[in-house]
Motif scaffolding. Structure first.
Motif, PDB file in Angstrom:
ATOM      1  N   VAL A 117      69.504 -36.936  18.148  1.00 41.44           N
ATOM      2  CA  VAL A 117      68.981 -37.790  19.361  1.00 41.44           C
ATOM      3  C   VAL A 117      68.701 -36.877  20.553  1.00 41.44           C
ATOM      4  O   VAL A 117      67.965 -36.684  21.156  1.00 41.44           O
ATOM      5  CB  VAL A 117      69.622 -38.929  19.519  1.00 41.44           C
ATOM      6  CG1 VAL A 117      68.963 -39.805  20.719  1.00 41.44           C
ATOM      7  CG2 VAL A 117      69.643 -39.775  18.242  1.00 41.44           C
ATOM      8  N   LEU A 118      69.848 -36.264  20.863  1.00 44.94           N
ATOM      9  CA  LEU A 118      69.695 -35.284  22.185  1.00 44.94           C
ATOM     10  C   LEU A 118      68.741 -34.203  22.217  1.00 44.94           C
ATOM     11  O   LEU A 118      68.134 -33.930  23.262  1.00 44.94           O
ATOM     12  CB  LEU A 118      71.011 -34.711  22.590  1.00 44.94           C
ATOM     13  CG  LEU A 118      71.844 -35.593  23.547  1.00 44.94           C
ATOM     14  CD1 LEU A 118      72.265 -36.866  22.881  1.00 44.94           C
ATOM     15  CD2 LEU A 118      73.181 -34.839  23.891  1.00 44.94           C
ATOM     16  N   LEU A 119      68.456 -33.761  21.072  1.00 43.36           N
ATOM     17  CA  LEU A 119      67.443 -32.556  20.861  1.00 43.36           C
ATOM     18  C   LEU A 119      66.106 -33.341  21.469  1.00 43.36           C
ATOM     19  O   LEU A 119      65.336 -32.690  21.771  1.00 43.36           O
ATOM     20  CB  LEU A 119      67.633 -32.075  19.574  1.00 43.36           C
ATOM     21  CG  LEU A 119      68.815 -30.989  19.467  1.00 43.36           C
ATOM     22  CD1 LEU A 119      68.635 -30.349  17.831  1.00 43.36           C
ATOM     23  CD2 LEU A 119      68.689 -29.774  20.521  1.00 43.36           C
ATOM     24  N   ALA A 120      65.985 -34.393  20.495  1.00 45.63           N
ATOM     25  CA  ALA A 120      64.548 -34.923  20.674  1.00 45.63           C
ATOM     26  C   ALA A 120      64.209 -35.300  22.037  1.00 45.63           C
ATOM     27  O   ALA A 120      63.270 -34.869  22.487  1.00 45.63           O
ATOM     28  CB  ALA A 120      64.353 -36.297  19.905  1.00 45.63           C
ATOM     29  N   ILE A 121      65.256 -35.800  22.814  1.00 45.73           N
ATOM     30  CA  ILE A 121      65.314 -36.353  24.412  1.00 45.73           C
ATOM     31  C   ILE A 121      64.925 -34.907  25.068  1.00 45.73           C
ATOM     32  O   ILE A 121      64.145 -34.733  25.821  1.00 45.73           O
ATOM     33  CB  ILE A 121      66.389 -36.951  24.689  1.00 45.73           C
ATOM     34  CG1 ILE A 121      66.490 -38.347  23.987  1.00 45.73           C
ATOM     35  CG2 ILE A 121      66.315 -36.924  26.313  1.00 45.73           C
ATOM     36  CD1 ILE A 121      67.627 -39.203  24.446  1.00 45.73           C
ATOM     37  N   ALA A 122      65.761 -33.655  24.849  1.00 50.46           N
ATOM     38  CA  ALA A 122      65.815 -32.430  25.571  1.00 50.46           C
ATOM     39  C   ALA A 122      64.412 -31.702  25.249  1.00 50.46           C
ATOM     40  O   ALA A 122      63.896 -31.305  26.284  1.00 50.46           O
ATOM     41  CB  ALA A 122      66.943 -31.494  24.997  1.00 50.46           C
ATOM     42  N   VAL A 123      63.673 -31.953  24.257  1.00 51.44           N
ATOM     43  CA  VAL A 123      62.350 -31.456  23.813  1.00 51.44           C
ATOM     44  C   VAL A 123      61.401 -31.957  24.930  1.00 51.44           C
ATOM     45  O   VAL A 123      60.702 -31.143  25.511  1.00 51.44           O
ATOM     46  CB  VAL A 123      61.982 -31.598  22.561  1.00 51.44           C
ATOM     47  CG1 VAL A 123      60.395 -31.169  22.278  1.00 51.44           C
ATOM     48  CG2 VAL A 123      62.702 -30.610  21.647  1.00 51.44           C
ATOM     49  N   VAL A 124      61.095 -33.304  25.215  1.00 50.61           N
ATOM     50  CA  VAL A 124      60.556 -34.004  26.009  1.00 50.61           C
ATOM     51  C   VAL A 124      60.665 -33.607  27.241  1.00 50.61           C
ATOM     52  O   VAL A 124      59.868 -33.275  28.000  1.00 50.61           O
ATOM     53  CB  VAL A 124      60.555 -35.347  25.793  1.00 50.61           C
ATOM     54  CG1 VAL A 124      59.720 -36.175  26.842  1.00 50.61           C
ATOM     55  CG2 VAL A 124      60.269 -35.933  24.484  1.00 50.61           C
ATOM     56  N   ASN A 174      67.601 -29.477  29.536  1.00 51.93           N
ATOM     57  CA  ASN A 174      67.282 -28.178  28.930  1.00 51.93           C
ATOM     58  C   ASN A 174      67.901 -27.991  27.734  1.00 51.93           C
ATOM     59  O   ASN A 174      69.088 -28.253  27.086  1.00 51.93           O
ATOM     60  CB  ASN A 174      68.239 -27.353  29.841  1.00 51.93           C
ATOM     61  CG  ASN A 174      68.503 -26.034  29.642  1.00 51.93           C
ATOM     62  OD1 ASN A 174      68.684 -25.440  28.714  1.00 51.93           O
ATOM     63  ND2 ASN A 174      68.750 -25.283  30.852  1.00 51.93           N
ATOM     64  N   LEU A 175      67.127 -27.452  26.621  1.00 53.22           N
ATOM     65  CA  LEU A 175      67.411 -27.307  25.281  1.00 53.22           C
ATOM     66  C   LEU A 175      68.758 -26.464  25.017  1.00 53.22           C
ATOM     67  O   LEU A 175      69.491 -26.894  23.944  1.00 53.22           O
ATOM     68  CB  LEU A 175      66.252 -26.726  24.351  1.00 53.22           C
ATOM     69  CG  LEU A 175      65.370 -27.956  23.889  1.00 53.22           C
ATOM     70  CD1 LEU A 175      63.982 -27.184  23.283  1.00 53.22           C
ATOM     71  CD2 LEU A 175      66.083 -28.496  22.720  1.00 53.22           C
ATOM     72  N   ARG A 176      68.779 -25.233  25.644  1.00 52.05           N
ATOM     73  CA  ARG A 176      69.821 -24.402  25.177  1.00 52.05           C
ATOM     74  C   ARG A 176      71.282 -25.164  25.494  1.00 52.05           C
ATOM     75  O   ARG A 176      72.106 -25.176  24.705  1.00 52.05           O
ATOM     76  CB  ARG A 176      69.890 -23.182  25.887  1.00 52.05           C
ATOM     77  CG  ARG A 176      70.217 -21.946  25.122  1.00 52.05           C
ATOM     78  CD  ARG A 176      69.924 -20.674  26.236  1.00 52.05           C
ATOM     79  NE  ARG A 176      70.600 -21.088  27.310  1.00 52.05           N
ATOM     80  CZ  ARG A 176      71.663 -19.985  27.585  1.00 52.05           C
ATOM     81  NH1 ARG A 176      71.944 -18.753  26.940  1.00 52.05           N
ATOM     82  NH2 ARG A 176      72.495 -20.331  28.734  1.00 52.05           N
ATOM     83  N   ASN A 177      71.257 -25.709  26.602  1.00 54.16           N
ATOM     84  CA  ASN A 177      72.508 -26.364  27.089  1.00 54.16           C
ATOM     85  C   ASN A 177      72.983 -27.642  26.152  1.00 54.16           C
ATOM     86  O   ASN A 177      74.032 -27.978  25.771  1.00 54.16           O
ATOM     87  CB  ASN A 177      72.628 -26.775  28.609  1.00 54.16           C
ATOM     88  CG  ASN A 177      72.551 -25.848  29.415  1.00 54.16           C
ATOM     89  OD1 ASN A 177      72.790 -24.641  28.914  1.00 54.16           O
ATOM     90  ND2 ASN A 177      72.595 -26.251  30.682  1.00 54.16           N
ATOM     91  N   THR A 178      71.736 -28.454  25.940  1.00 50.61           N
ATOM     92  CA  THR A 178      72.152 -29.334  24.543  1.00 50.61           C
ATOM     93  C   THR A 178      72.409 -28.832  23.132  1.00 50.61           C
ATOM     94  O   THR A 178      73.048 -29.495  22.899  1.00 50.61           O
ATOM     95  CB  THR A 178      70.476 -29.954  24.462  1.00 50.61           C
ATOM     96  OG1 THR A 178      70.242 -30.225  25.624  1.00 50.61           O
ATOM     97  CG2 THR A 178      70.652 -31.258  23.579  1.00 50.61           C
ATOM     98  N   THR A 207      74.329 -37.429  27.334  1.00 51.69           N
ATOM     99  CA  THR A 207      72.859 -37.350  27.109  1.00 51.69           C
ATOM    100  C   THR A 207      71.964 -37.288  28.469  1.00 51.69           C
ATOM    101  O   THR A 207      70.855 -36.708  28.558  1.00 51.69           O
ATOM    102  CB  THR A 207      72.613 -38.840  26.505  1.00 51.69           C
ATOM    103  OG1 THR A 207      73.353 -39.237  25.180  1.00 51.69           O
ATOM    104  CG2 THR A 207      71.165 -39.180  25.934  1.00 51.69           C
ATOM    105  N   LEU A 208      72.642 -37.894  29.504  1.00 51.11           N
ATOM    106  CA  LEU A 208      72.035 -38.079  30.628  1.00 51.11           C
ATOM    107  C   LEU A 208      72.165 -36.667  31.470  1.00 51.11           C
ATOM    108  O   LEU A 208      71.395 -35.905  32.037  1.00 51.11           O
ATOM    109  CB  LEU A 208      72.640 -39.072  31.902  1.00 51.11           C
ATOM    110  CG  LEU A 208      72.633 -40.499  31.307  1.00 51.11           C
ATOM    111  CD1 LEU A 208      73.051 -41.317  32.460  1.00 51.11           C
ATOM    112  CD2 LEU A 208      71.116 -40.930  30.932  1.00 51.11           C
ATOM    113  N   ALA A 209      73.334 -35.884  31.403  1.00 54.88           N
ATOM    114  CA  ALA A 209      73.637 -34.625  31.924  1.00 54.88           C
ATOM    115  C   ALA A 209      72.767 -33.581  31.448  1.00 54.88           C
ATOM    116  O   ALA A 209      72.435 -32.653  32.183  1.00 54.88           O
ATOM    117  CB  ALA A 209      75.212 -34.579  32.193  1.00 54.88           C
TER     118      ALA A 209
END
Lengths: 212, 205, 316
Positions: free
Chosen positions: A143-150, A36-40, A30-32
């Motif tokens: 969850v990761l996508l939500a964080i990555a969007v921000v 960046n959305l694509r990598n996520t 989650t931290l790493a």
């Protein structure tokens, strides 16, 4: 009956027992990767597939595995799928493979994989284990996508590399760095727990209304 | 045989390991040709990009490469020779330590290393969004045509605007803001590559 | 609307002269920064406390003022508002509000925007004097931004007149500059028992000692002793390390806490890429504060047990 169990697993993994905000698993990635959305997206897809296939395989062979070497076999099977994903990406999606670099190998360090293998696949049928692994991955992905969007929006002013913010936008360097994922993951946990607590209180209210 | 007996455990572990490793080996073998082709294409495309030769698709890249670029035999790491519009250029592959891992680039320059033709990034593991931005177009394209007879300098800190240096004659380039260690590492790799170009031109492979 | 807090009021009184001086140094713009910071901080706390049914503390006014004073004078107002709201939200309200926060909200907010917008903040310093006219403009963004703070000048081997450092007529964050004024404030706060003298002395002492040792030893990167007067070191020692909530309460713990902050400031200034390290140092100190308190009370208990045992022995 079967159907209701499938739904229950889905709800459990996406919400009531979400791997990130309830079980607090898979925090390292989650931290790493979430700046960046694509990598996520690729990372979370990788985790979903590895967990689903790994859980299914382990569930299918669970009666054959001696207790003593249970963990070794779990690691072996899970890393098998991770390496397989790596090999396939290198051959058929070289660009993505290059972008992700070491992250693909790091899927194996994701606690969700071992967690599901231990907690679910050991005691359930292969298909159900597959479903459990997949939905766990989806709960993680949401969850990761939500964080990555921000993070991508504020850190780079883009989404999936497309410019969203206007020209003069000042990017927030901290959003690119890992610490911001701590804040954001914590906020997601806070929000979800509050929501769940509120719902639980509501559900209790009709029966215990008099006591309050 | 009992499931928890020593014999069973050993045989079971052995068989399972053998089976999964066999499948992985088979998958690796099966995709090897594809992966090698990908790698070769990546390499050729990178050399062409470093030399500033345009290409459209895979097949075209391969044919242009074969027509215009020759790999210098026996060079290690790889070095290439190319003639563009009557001018000779050398391209070399160069690796060096970055902040987190090895950074590998292909640098093309005039044989006396007096002017850089272009730089292409092959591999890097720098912090995504910070040091990782050395792969972005604004960073790499500022090297195009840069005067480099005295080596180059990648500016860091307040000196760097972080948007790309526009003067091709000062031998100074903008570093990535927030990533001064990666920027300095990149500077060292470019200067080593320039030395190598001079060495290759002088006949040392 | 506010919960009355005498101690916090005293800090606010003490900050008025600094604010007044900074208006002279940097112009009326300072008042906008101050107002923005106060409104954002108070509003954030008010919304949270209303949801919880608590009262807005007067401490939030102190946090808001301190945050404004630690901003560079040309900082955009939206950055100030963001810093203030973030500090109060992430460093105070999520921990449960006044009295429960581990970290100093003003420092947390300041650091958040300093890391996020490093380049922007670095270009937001300008020359002080005559209500901001020294930099060429009475209001808004001055024409000439001169980013060279005394610390940056010293890092590059230059020197800054000591008188400027003492009086505060040098570029820097809004409220950090005048050493004379800060000394007077320190005396007032200590005399009224608003601030702990141990915290101020230990922070200043350890910082000064380490700075002089490094300088004497000729360590590369070490700054001359007059650098202690530059940057926000004194400001932080007097107003940030003494925050009664985030600092430890026991005597021994306070010495350790101040020393950790002072030493960290010098280590960060001398050896890291950042020219100023006071904010990091305070956060570092904050995270050790409760541990220091615990260690102090444990050793006190041990000592008590020992003397009691000795007394028993003697009584036999």
């Amino acid at each position: 009956m079967k159907n209701s169990k499938t739904l229950a697993i889905l709800k459990d993994n996406l919400w009531t027992n979400n791997p990130i905000f309830i079980q607090i698993l898979g925090i390292c990635s989650t931290l790493a990767v979430t700046n960046n959305l694509r990598n996520t997206v690729v990372m979370t897809l990788g985790v979903s597939f590895a967990t689903a296939l790994g859980s299914m395989t382990l569930s299918a062979m669970k009666d054959l595995i001696p207790r003593k070497v249970r963990m070794i076999i779990q690691v072996l099977v899970l890393s098998f799928f991770v390496i397989l994903i790596d090999i396939l990406l290198r051959a058929y999606l070289p660009e993505v493979s290059k972008q992700l670099g070491p992250y693909v190998g790091l899927i194996i360090t994701n606690c969700i994989l071992m967690g599901r293998a231990e907690a679910f696949a050991q005691a359930n049928k292969p298909l159900l284990s597959f479903w459990d692994g997949l939905t766990s991955g989806l709960g993680y992905m949401a969850v990761l996508l939500a964080i990555a969007v921000v993070r991508e929006l504020l850190g780079f002013g883009t989404l999936f590399g497309l410019r969203i913010m206007p020209e003069g936008f000042v990017t927030w360097t901290i959003m690119i760095m890992a610490p911001s994922a701590f804040f954001l993951a914590a906020m997601v946990m806070w929000w979800a727990k509050n929501k769940q607590a509120a719902r639980a209180a509501k559900a209790k209210a009709p029966t215990q209304g008099g006591k309050a | 045989m009992k499931k928890e007996s020593l014999g069973y455990v050993v045989i079971f572990t052995f068989v399972v390991c053998a089976l999964f490793v066999f499948v992985l080996a088979a998958a690796n073998q099966f995709t090897k040709a594809q992966a090698t082709a990908n790698r070769e294409f990546t390499e050729k495309a990178a050399v062409l990009d470093a030399l500033g030769i345009a290409w459209n698709d895979k097949a075209q890249a391969a044919s242009i490469y074969d027509a215009q670029v020759t790999r210098i035999d026996g060079s290690s790491p790889r070095a290439y020779r190319s003639t563009i519009d009557g001018t000779e250029y050398l391209a070399v592959e160069q690796s060096g330590a970055g902040l987190w891992g090895t950074i590998t680039i292909i640098l093309a320059a005039t044989p006396d290393a007096g002017r850089i033709r272009g730089i292409q990034l092959i591999a890097q593991n720098e912090t995504p969004g910070l040091g990782g931005r050395i792969g972005e177009a604004w960073f790499l394209s500022q090297f195009r045509g840069e005067k480099s007879d005295g080596g180059v300098r990648v500016a860091t800190g307040a000196e760097s605007k972080g948007t790309g240096d526009t003067n091709p004659d000062n031998g100074v380039l903008d570093g990535v803001s927030g990533a001064s260690r990666t920027s300095s590492a990149f500077e060292a790799i470019v200067n080593n590559a320039l030395k190598r170009v001079r060495a290759v031109a002088g006949g040392t492979l | 609307m506010f919960q009355k807090q005498i101690m916090m009021r005293r800090v606010l009184y003490a900050l008025i002269p600094i604010a007044a001086l900074s208006v002279w140094l940097y112009g009326p713009r300072v008042l906008f920064i101050l107002a923005t910071s106060l409104v954002a901080a108070t509003l954030t706390e008010f919304l949270f406390e209303r949801a919880k049914g608590g009262k807005t503390s007067e401490a939030v006014l102190v946090s808001g003022t301190l945050l404004a004073l630690s901003m560079p004078p040309a900082a955009p107002l939206w950055v100030v508002a963001l810093a203030s709201a973030f500090g109060v939200f992430m460093a105070k309200e999520v921990y449960g509000g006044f009295g429960r926060n581990i970290f100093n909200p003003a420092i947390a907010g300041r650091l958040f925007v300093y890391i996020s917008f490093a380049a922007l903040m670095g270009q937001s310093f300008y020359q002080p004097g005559s209500f901001g006219q020294a930099a060429g403009s009475l209001f808004g963004q001055p024409d000439a931004i001169s980013g060279a703070t005394p610390l940056a000048i010293m890092r590059d081997g230059g020197s800054v007149p000591i008188l400027d450092l003492l009086l505060g007529t040098r570029s820097g964050a809004i409220g950090e500059s005048s050493i004379v004024l800060l000394a007077a404030i320190a005396l007032y706060l200590v005399a009224t028992k608003t601030a702990q003298w141990r915290l101020i002395v230990s922070t200043l002492g350890s910082g000064a000692a380490l700075c002089i040792i490094l300088w004497m030893a000729g360590v590369p990167g070490a700054l001359p002793p007059q650098s202690l007067l530059a940057g926000s070191f004194v400001f932080v020692a007097v107003l940030m390390s003494t925050d009664p909530v985030s600092a430890p309460k026991k005597k021994g713990a306070q010495w350790a806490y101040g020393s950790l902050i002072g030493a960290s400031v010098i280590v960060i200034r001398s050896f890291s890429l950042f020219s100023e390290g006071t904010s990091f140092a305070v956060l570092l100190g904050n995270s050790f504060a409760s541990m220091f308190d615990r260690m102090a009370s444990q050793s006190a208990q041990k000592r008590k047990a020992k003397t009691e045992a000795a007394a028993k022995e003697a009584g036999k």
